[in-house]
Design a protein around this motif. Structure first.
Motif, mmCIF file in Angstrom:
data_model
loop_
_atom_site.group_PDB
_atom_site.id
_atom_site.type_symbol
_atom_site.label_atom_id
_atom_site.label_comp_id
_atom_site.label_asym_id
_atom_site.label_seq_id
_atom_site.Cartn_x
_atom_site.Cartn_y
_atom_site.Cartn_z
ATOM 1 N N ASP A 99 0.817 -1.213 0.000
ATOM 2 C CA ASP A 99 0.000 0.000 0.000
ATOM 3 C C ASP A 99 0.851 1.264 0.000
ATOM 4 O O ASP A 99 0.381 2.335 -0.366
ATOM 5 C CB ASP A 99 -0.936 0.019 1.217
ATOM 6 N N LYS A 104 1.347 3.097 -8.721
ATOM 7 C CA LYS A 104 0.670 1.958 -9.315
ATOM 8 C C LYS A 104 -0.229 2.466 -10.426
ATOM 9 O O LYS A 104 -0.906 3.483 -10.272
ATOM 10 C CB LYS A 104 -0.153 1.208 -8.262
ATOM 11 N N THR A 106 -3.310 1.800 -12.992
ATOM 12 C CA THR A 106 -4.485 0.997 -13.361
ATOM 13 C C THR A 106 -5.269 1.651 -14.493
ATOM 14 O O THR A 106 -6.276 1.100 -14.924
ATOM 15 C CB THR A 106 -5.418 0.808 -12.151
ATOM 16 N N ARG A 107 -4.799 2.800 -14.951
ATOM 17 C CA ARG A 107 -5.486 3.502 -16.041
ATOM 18 C C ARG A 107 -4.634 3.399 -17.300
ATOM 19 O O ARG A 107 -3.579 4.028 -17.422
ATOM 20 C CB ARG A 107 -5.716 4.970 -15.671
ATOM 21 N N HIS A 123 -1.090 -8.739 -15.475
ATOM 22 C CA HIS A 123 -0.637 -7.707 -14.538
ATOM 23 C C HIS A 123 -1.787 -6.779 -14.149
ATOM 24 O O HIS A 123 -2.435 -6.185 -15.011
ATOM 25 C CB HIS A 123 0.481 -6.869 -15.172
ATOM 26 N N ARG A 124 -2.005 -6.618 -12.842
ATOM 27 C CA ARG A 124 -3.009 -5.655 -12.366
ATOM 28 C C ARG A 124 -2.386 -4.272 -12.194
ATOM 29 O O ARG A 124 -3.096 -3.278 -12.156
ATOM 30 C CB ARG A 124 -3.615 -6.111 -11.031
ATOM 31 N N ASP A 125 -1.078 -4.214 -12.053
ATOM 32 C CA ASP A 125 -0.355 -2.934 -12.041
ATOM 33 C C ASP A 125 0.350 -2.817 -13.393
ATOM 34 O O ASP A 125 1.307 -3.538 -13.680
ATOM 35 C CB ASP A 125 0.658 -2.898 -10.906
ATOM 36 N N ASP A 326 -10.286 2.691 -16.033
ATOM 37 C CA ASP A 326 -9.548 2.119 -14.920
ATOM 38 C C ASP A 326 -9.852 0.625 -14.865
ATOM 39 O O ASP A 326 -11.018 0.232 -14.786
ATOM 40 C CB ASP A 326 -9.955 2.791 -13.612
ATOM 41 N N ILE A 327 -8.811 -0.236 -14.929
ATOM 42 C CA ILE A 327 -9.055 -1.676 -15.007
ATOM 43 C C ILE A 327 -9.579 -2.249 -13.680
ATOM 44 O O ILE A 327 -10.112 -3.363 -13.661
ATOM 45 C CB ILE A 327 -7.793 -2.442 -15.443
ATOM 46 N N GLU A 328 -9.444 -1.507 -12.584
ATOM 47 C CA GLU A 328 -9.967 -1.986 -11.305
ATOM 48 C C GLU A 328 -11.442 -1.632 -11.145
ATOM 49 O O GLU A 328 -12.249 -2.468 -10.746
ATOM 50 C CB GLU A 328 -9.150 -1.409 -10.144
ATOM 51 N N THR A 329 -11.797 -0.387 -11.436
ATOM 52 C CA THR A 329 -13.172 0.071 -11.217
ATOM 53 C C THR A 329 -14.025 0.029 -12.481
ATOM 54 O O THR A 329 -15.247 0.104 -12.397
ATOM 55 C CB THR A 329 -13.171 1.511 -10.692
ATOM 56 N N LYS A 330 -13.388 -0.052 -13.653
ATOM 57 C CA LYS A 330 -14.029 0.000 -14.969
ATOM 58 C C LYS A 330 -14.679 1.363 -15.237
ATOM 59 O O LYS A 330 -15.436 1.518 -16.176
ATOM 60 C CB LYS A 330 -15.084 -1.114 -15.132
#
Length: 390
Positions: A99, A104, A106-107, A123-125, A326-330
């Motif tokens: 954290d 990081k 994600t966009r 990869h998420r990052d 954003d791949i986390e929140t879409k």
């Protein structure tokens, strides 16, 4: 010949290992560092060029200024690494430390490898993608090409690149210039253009793009003189030398097209205005009266100058970022922004020069006996004499 590169944009160093160079070829670090210094120049480069002063260290394959025939390893250290040790370190993170690691990503940035690479490798990052897909990797591709240029120069082959277009501003280069004159003019220009009449206009176009948070691309040209005729092959598709050069050009970050000689203009002309008539005299041997095919016929060199151009798209990292997801929140967001150039066409010309040099050197090493550099030079000399008297 072959080479591998390793390293991330903000990692500790970039590394390349070169294999296949003849033993006994003269090679000094300064032969490599000249090309690295040229790559860092050019109007429109970003702040990274002020941080990194790229120099290569030869760590294997050379002894007392001569190649050994064994693999040559080159290292270029990243001076900016000291600011990225926590973010890019190789050691596992402690519990809860993840954290604390900033930056990081994600966009995904449109036009980059970010999203496709993240999907491919899971990869998420997306920093894991952009650190390697960055054009920073071309540093050691230039280093590898500089060794190839040294080999070419010793056998009488010259390779020069210059810019012919930036942001729609097109150069009108004097066709009577020798390759040395062309190189001299390009080296003195902040945008590596050999036409002084458009230099300021090109620089203004770059400045305006930067002011608007945008970027612009252009076209570079590589000219090669001194290549013997008959290098390459018509026998198999994967041995055609012009195909290998085309692949080398589009392998450079942001390059989207390539042409030889008059290139796409050939589609708008009759054959009588495209093909090059053949002539012979005692001094030259066979030669072409024109060079509209850019030094190639049937996938092989003709002995005429090789002329290859590549088109570079505008750099996709924009300070006025395009929209993405954003791949986390879409959720839709403005894309992430990394440190970037507003125009890297002048620097890309240097990269193009070196990747072309690599392929040409490789083609000679493949075609002629190359364990020893002295016999390698003798064979090329004999090939030139044979072609002239054929």
């Amino acid at each position: 010949m072959r080479y591998l590169t390793a390293g991330e944009s903000h990692g500790p160093q970039l590394t390349t290992i070169l294999e296949g160079f003849p033993a006994g070829m003269p090679l000094l670090a300064e032969d490599i560092n000249e090309g690295l210094a040229r790559r860092q120049k050019g109007h429109g480069r970003g702040r990274r060029m002020q941080i990194e002063k790229d120099t290569a260290e030869i760590v294997s394959g050379v002894r007392h200024g001569q190649t050994l025939g064994s693999p040559i390893a080159l290292v270029v250290k990243n001076n900016d690494w000291k600011h990225w040790t926590n973010i890019m370190g190789a050691e596992p993170l402690n519990e809860g430390q993840e954290d604390e690691i900033k930056r990081k990503i994600t966009r995904a940035r449109p036009g980059h490898a970010d999203l496709n690479g993240a999907i491919k490798y899971g990869h998420r990052d997306m920093r894991n993608v952009l650190e390697r897909s960055s054009a920073r990797e071309t540093t050691v591709r230039v280093a590898a090409g500089a060794v190839a240029k040294k080999l070419l120069s010793l056998v009488g082959v010259d390779v020069v690149a210059h810019v012919v277009e930036i942001g729609g501003v097109t150069a009108n280069v004097d066709s009577s210039l020798s390759i040395d004159e062309l190189k001299e003019r390009a080296e003195l220009s902040p945008v590596r253009v050999a036409d002084p009449n458009v230099e300021v206009e090109m620089m203004d176009a770059i400045d305006n793009a930067k002011k608007n948070g945008d970027s612009i691309g252009g076209v570079v040209e590589v000219i090669v003189t001194g290549m013997p005729s008959g290098i390459g092959s018509y026998v198999h598709y994967d041995r055609k030398l012009d195909a290998k050069l085309a692949g080398a050009i589009v392998s450079i970050n942001a390059f989207k097209g390539v042409e030889f000689g008059i290139g796409f203009e050939a589609a708008r002309k009759p054959g009588s205005e495209v093909h090059d008539e053949i002539a012979w005299n005692e001094e030259k041997g066979y030669y072409r009266k024109t060079n509209r095919l850019g030094g190639f016929e049937g996938g092989m060199t003709t002995g005429m100058p090789i002329v290859v151009r590549g088109v570079m798209k505008p750099i996709p990292t924009l300070y006025k970022p395009l929209m993405s997801v954003d791949i986390e929140t879409k959720e839709p967001f403005a894309a992430s922004v990394e440190r970037s150039d507003s125009c890297a066409v002048p620097a890309a010309a240097v990269v193009a020069e070196h990747v072309i040099a690599w392929e040409l050197a490789n083609s000679l090493v493949e075609q002629f006996y190359s364990d020893r550099f002295d016999t390698f030079m003798d064979e090329i000399k004999r090939q030139r004499e044979y072609a002239r008297e054929f």
